[in-house]
Design an enzyme around this catalytic site. Structure first.
Site, PDB file in Angstrom:
ATOM      1  N   LYS A   1       0.823  -1.204   0.000  1.00 55.10           N
ATOM      2  CA  LYS A   1       0.000   0.000   0.000  1.00 55.10           C
ATOM      3  C   LYS A   1       0.863   1.262   0.000  1.00 55.10           C
ATOM      4  O   LYS A   1       0.512   2.268  -0.619  1.00 55.10           O
ATOM      5  CB  LYS A   1      -0.940  -0.002   1.207  1.00 55.10           C
ATOM      6  CG  LYS A   1      -2.032  -1.063   1.139  1.00 55.10           C
ATOM      7  CD  LYS A   1      -2.917  -0.876  -0.079  1.00 55.10           C
ATOM      8  CE  LYS A   1      -4.048  -1.894  -0.118  1.00 55.10           C
ATOM      9  NZ  LYS A   1      -4.878  -1.735  -1.342  1.00 55.10           N
TER      10      LYS A   1
ATOM     11  N   PRO B   1      -8.966   5.099   3.539  1.00 62.08           N
ATOM     12  CA  PRO B   1      -9.932   4.509   4.475  1.00 62.08           C
ATOM     13  C   PRO B   1      -9.250   3.608   5.497  1.00 62.08           C
ATOM     14  O   PRO B   1      -8.209   3.001   5.226  1.00 62.08           O
ATOM     15  CB  PRO B   1     -10.859   3.681   3.572  1.00 62.08           C
ATOM     16  CG  PRO B   1     -10.445   3.977   2.159  1.00 62.08           C
ATOM     17  CD  PRO B   1      -9.030   4.459   2.223  1.00 62.08           C
ATOM     18  N   VAL B   2      -9.867   3.522   6.669  1.00 64.93           N
ATOM     19  CA  VAL B   2      -9.514   2.489   7.645  1.00 64.93           C
ATOM     20  C   VAL B   2     -10.305   1.234   7.266  1.00 64.93           C
ATOM     21  O   VAL B   2     -10.705   1.089   6.111  1.00 64.93           O
ATOM     22  CB  VAL B   2      -9.823   2.982   9.080  1.00 64.93           C
ATOM     23  CG1 VAL B   2      -8.871   4.094   9.487  1.00 64.93           C
ATOM     24  CG2 VAL B   2     -11.267   3.481   9.197  1.00 64.93           C
TER      25      VAL B   2
ATOM     26  N   VAL C   1     -13.164  -0.921   6.296  1.00 64.87           N
ATOM     27  CA  VAL C   1     -14.462  -0.522   5.742  1.00 64.87           C
ATOM     28  C   VAL C   1     -15.514  -1.561   6.121  1.00 64.87           C
ATOM     29  O   VAL C   1     -15.354  -2.754   5.854  1.00 64.87           O
ATOM     30  CB  VAL C   1     -14.375  -0.374   4.215  1.00 64.87           C
ATOM     31  CG1 VAL C   1     -15.720   0.058   3.645  1.00 64.87           C
ATOM     32  CG2 VAL C   1     -13.293   0.634   3.842  1.00 64.87           C
TER      33      VAL C   1
ATOM     34  N   SER D   1     -11.582  -7.533   5.369  1.00 63.24           N
ATOM     35  CA  SER D   1     -12.187  -6.602   6.326  1.00 63.24           C
ATOM     36  C   SER D   1     -13.460  -7.180   6.939  1.00 63.24           C
ATOM     37  O   SER D   1     -13.703  -7.028   8.140  1.00 63.24           O
ATOM     38  CB  SER D   1     -12.512  -5.274   5.625  1.00 63.24           C
ATOM     39  OG  SER D   1     -11.342  -4.652   5.163  1.00 63.24           O
TER      40      SER D   1
END
Length: 232
Positions: free
Chosen positions: A67, A90-91, A93, A105
């Protein structure tokens, strides 16, 4: 993981430059921001922060390493090609699933509901509703003055707080009540800044609502038995 991350970023920015698009909105990840053991959890993690590549390499955290290099490649090529680039970060999601499969996630939530784990870890994460992530992209795309990076995060929770919310919303599921680490103090959640998006008018969906929407979506898609008694 690394070659597709770098080459993909480079190819998209070059294509955008050739097409003379006015702005590119790039979706990064909080994994590119907070992985740095030297940073105190008492300090706010904001858009100036980057994950430590050496730390990611030494811990074999190739997701976060990828990333970082993907976003850095996008910035480097954007500067070279003079592309107006804005990045949303974003953290984790949460919320309704578009796809039928389970991503990382969502498995992070599912495993505390389906009985596959009997304890929760002594760790923390940030959470944000998927509709807020979508809105963040629109806001930075449509606001001419936007520039740089924008962290998209509603709450930062310890796993103990996460399972407590899930247990209150869905007490019928076998949600763990014990931490796997009973020796060490509870880890403090990171303080993720979300002020830049708030300044654009973002009003975040409460994490409790996001978790409720996640679980009901898992029920609807057949990943969890639909048990009565769910409530928001």
């Amino acid at each position: 993981m690394l070659a597709p991350a770098m080459n993909g970023s480079r190819n998209v920015i070059i294509a955008a430059a050739e097409a003379k698009v006015r702005r590119v909105v790039f979706t990064s990840s909080i994994g590119a921001v907070y992985m740095d053991p030297s940073r105190s959890r008492d300090l706010v993690v904001d858009e100036s922060c980057w994950s430590d590549l050496e730390y990611c390499k030494n811990t074999k955290n190739w997701y976060c390493y990828g990333k970082v290099v993907a976003e850095q490649t996008a910035w480097n090529v954007a500067r070279e090609k003079r592309v107006d680039l804005v990045v949303v970060i974003p953290v984790i999601v949460i919320g309704p699933l578009l796809q039928s499969t389970i991503n990382g996630s969502i498995f992070h939530i599912l495993k505390y509901l389906n009985g596959s784990t009997q304890t929760y870890v002594n760790a923390t994460n940030g959470y944000v509703h998927v509709k807020d992530v979508a809105l963040a992209h629109i806001l930075v795309y449509e606001t001419p003055s936007c520039s740089g990076r924008y962290i998209c995060s509603e709450s930062s929770l310890h796993r103990g707080d996460l399972v407590e919310i899930l247990a209150k919303l869905f007490p019928q599921y076998p949600i763990p009540t014990k931490c796997s680490d009973e020796k060490n103090p509870r880890v403090k959640p990171y303080l993720f800044s979300n002020e830049k998006l708030k300044d654009l008018g973002m009003k975040y969906t409460p994490v409790k609502e996001g978790l409720y929407d996640t679980v009901t979506s898992l029920q609807e898609k057949g990943h969890l038995p639909f048990l009565t008694g769910s409530r928001l």
